[in-house]
Design an enzyme around this catalytic site. Structure first.
Site, short mmCIF file in Angstrom:
data_model
loop_
_atom_site.label_atom_id
_atom_site.label_comp_id
_atom_site.label_asym_id
_atom_site.label_seq_id
_atom_site.Cartn_x
_atom_site.Cartn_y
_atom_site.Cartn_z
N GLY A 134 44.91 49.32 37.82
CA GLY A 134 43.54 49.32 38.31
C GLY A 134 43.44 48.73 39.70
O GLY A 134 42.73 49.26 40.58
N GLU A 171 49.02 57.46 22.14
CA GLU A 171 47.61 57.73 22.42
C GLU A 171 47.41 58.46 23.75
O GLU A 171 46.45 59.20 23.93
CB GLU A 171 46.81 56.43 22.44
CG GLU A 171 46.70 55.73 21.10
CD GLU A 171 47.81 54.70 20.90
OE1 GLU A 171 48.82 54.76 21.66
OE2 GLU A 171 47.68 53.86 20.00
N CYS A 197 22.71 35.39 31.49
CA CYS A 197 22.45 36.08 30.23
C CYS A 197 22.32 35.05 29.09
O CYS A 197 21.33 34.35 29.00
CB CYS A 197 23.54 37.11 29.97
SG CYS A 197 23.12 38.32 28.69
N HIS A 233 23.26 40.25 34.88
CA HIS A 233 24.64 39.87 35.24
C HIS A 233 24.86 40.11 36.74
O HIS A 233 25.39 41.15 37.15
CB HIS A 233 25.64 40.70 34.43
CG HIS A 233 25.71 40.30 32.99
ND1 HIS A 233 26.59 39.35 32.52
CD2 HIS A 233 24.98 40.71 31.92
CE1 HIS A 233 26.42 39.19 31.22
NE2 HIS A 233 25.45 40.00 30.83
N GLU A 246 27.07 38.96 38.66
CA GLU A 246 28.48 39.03 39.04
C GLU A 246 28.95 40.48 39.20
O GLU A 246 29.93 40.74 39.90
CB GLU A 246 29.36 38.30 38.02
CG GLU A 246 29.47 38.95 36.65
CD GLU A 246 28.40 38.51 35.66
OE1 GLU A 246 28.65 38.63 34.44
OE2 GLU A 246 27.32 38.07 36.11
#
Length: 541
Positions: free
Chosen positions: A18, A148, A379, A513, A515
């Protein structure tokens, strides 16, 4: 003409596909290209929304309300391109789509099979919702060899053939480990991984080799020889001290140059000045603050990945190093563990679900309020701060949340309906858990003269949400009379979005949120202000 880059991983998981995809996207963007990044996850969950953070890390939420893989957070932070629901798909969603078509009779009585039906659905996802992007980077989750991931590998193999080499590139990320007893780097794991990939019909065009030290030229030539590549296409990916060094490091190794060479294009050299400045601030800050993160999943930092990065961005904005003390909130519920907060410069209580550890979070909020320590509740952290204020300021001793069962004073309760644009959303206790929360971007109206109004410099903001329970607006008057200001509300005035304590050094709770929208080049204003307050606190200690 849109070009596709398919990113696979081998040898072991957690090598950083990623991050590599995000860094390559940033490099291509710096060369003047328009990019889009996507993640294909092989697991059978429809999305990660119902998965434990210990299983999957944080759930990243997009503006359009998709619960997605945390890698989309890397994509957004490195490129600034807002992800959408169409940028993350799982095997569960693919199979659900195929089976729904079968039930409708779309396959006209034919036998439904992995090839071509499942692979066609994957290819359709990869090519959907593309407008004028120059490059689409598709990361395939998991590790080559996992059962998978086979349908996804087959799908990109087919698509690579359909597109041709001028529009498709296969990038494979592997590991070149150092074996201390042998005193050398070993190339065999990479050779085996490429052989596994060749076994499903994919010849990688570029190898990105993770390593903790320089790969000698002869070892690179050996890898190239056994993997059917030129030595220049074997790129070493050395460990770095900050993830924001990765684009710079990859460029120095010729990674983006090799990608452009594959496609036969010669764009201008990238301007990486911004990345150099960010790295310089990370490495040589002028100040330092200590922030206690009091949460439920602190033993796995990936559970709060975006949060940690947003705090780092706040440090970059203030030219300060942010040291994080990850604290399990359960420890506050016995003994004198609250003393761990004595020497911190700020306290942050993040999101979470369930009753475990909640009283510890309430205690952390009380400590911050009474000791005048900067407090940031996000939150669930906002809800616990409101419950603490209700119990100890507003004389509501039984204040609680219906998330943990029925109680006399449900200061926090289940949302049963809310507006999304012009559409009324409805939920109940019997609703499925997956995808039923208040998800995605919603507007919030700020109260003039409040701290958050000053921080944002705006009357109205938009932030991303992921929650099922909400502070009960019916307690607003009693709580405000006790000193807790409701400084942000939904446009219809029904849903509390932000609370703060006037007179406190810095005490803010938000239902959303923030962030998720922080970037290294654009730190979120709330995190910038919080770290600024923590710096001021550090000078008083």
């Amino acid at each position: 003409m849109t070009r596709f880059i398919f990113i696979t991983g081998g040898v072991v998981s957690s090598l950083g596909k990623g991050l590599s995809a995000a860094a390559l996207g940033a490099l291509l963007q710096a060369r003047g290209f328009k990019v889009r990044l996507r993640k294909l996850d092989p697991y059978l969950n429809v999305d990660p929304g119902t998965m434990s953070p210990y299983q999957h890390g944080e759930v990243y939420v997009t503006d359009d309300g998709a619960e997605t893989d945390l890698d989309l957070g890397h994509y957004e932070r490195f490129t600034g391109v807002a992800s959408r629901r169409s940028d993350n798909v799982t095997a569960g969603r693919i199979y659900s789509t195929v089976l729904a078509k079968e039930r409708r009779g779309d396959y006209l009585g034919g036998t439904v099979q992995v090839i071509p039906h499942v692979t066609d659905a994957i290819k359709e996802f990869i090519r959907a919702d593309i407008v004028d992007e120059d490059f689409v980077l598709c990361e395939i989750g998991g590790t080559v060899g996992d059962i998978e991931s086979l349908p996804f590998l087959e799908a990109i193999r087919q698509l690579g053939n359909e597109l041709g080499r001028e529009r498709a590139l296969f990038l494979h990320l592997t590991l070149v480990p150092w074996i201390p007893s042998a005193g050398e780097l070993k190339t065999k794991p990479t050779q085996h991984s490429v052989k596994e990939l060749l076994g499903v019909g994919i010849q990688p065009d570029i190898l990105l080799c993770r390593c903790d030290r320089e790969i000698p030229p002869d070892a690179r030539r050996k890898i190239a020889l056994f993997c059917n590549l030129r030595p220049e296409a074997v790129i070493q990916a050395l460990d770095v001290d900050t993830i924001y060094q990765v684009p710079v490091a990859y460029h120095s190794q010729g990674f983006d140059r090799e990608v452009c060479r594959h496609f036969g294009i010669e764009p201008p050299a990238p301007d990486l000045g911004g990345w150099h400045r960010v790295v310089e601030r990370v490495r040589a800050p002028e100040g330092e603050v200590s922030i206690a993160v009091v949460g439920k999943y602190t033993s796995l930092p990936d559970s709060y990945k975006s949060l940690a990065e947003a705090l780092a961005h706040g440090g970059i904005a203030n030219n300060a190093r942010v040291k994080l003390d990850w604290i399990d909130s359960e420890i506050f519920e016995s003994g004198d563990a609250i003393q761990r907060l004595e020497n911190v410069n700020g306290i942050l209580v993040p999101g979470g679900f369930g009753e475990r550890g909640t009283e510890g979070k309430v205690m952390a909020a009380r400590f911050a309020r009474e000791r005048n320590v900067p407090y940031f509740g996000i939150c669930f952290g906002m809800q616990m701060a409101v419950i603490e204020a209700a119990r100890n300021l507003a004389d509501i001793p039984n204040a609680g949340s219906t998330e943990f069962g029925a109680n006399a004073d449900p200061v926090v309760g289940l949302m049963t309906e809310w507006m999304r644009g012009n559409v009324l959303e409805r939920r109940s206790d019997a609703s499925d858990l997956g995808g039923t929360m208040r998800l995605g971007a919603y507007d919030c109206v700020l109260q003039p003269g409040s701290l958050v109004h000053k921080i944002y410099g705006a009357d109205r903001i938009s932030e991303r949400h992921r929650h099922r329970y909400e502070v009960n607006i019916h307690y607003k008057d009693r709580l405000e009379a006790a000193g807790l200001l409701f400084s942000g509300l939904s446009p219809d005035g029904v849903l509390p979005e932000i609370v703060e304590l006037p007179g406190h050094r810095w005490f803010v709770g938000v239902q959303f949120h923030p962030e998720l929208k922080s970037r290294p080049f654009e730190p979120h204003p709330l995190f910038t202000s919080f770290i600024e307050a923590a710096l001021a606190q550090s000078r008083l200690v």
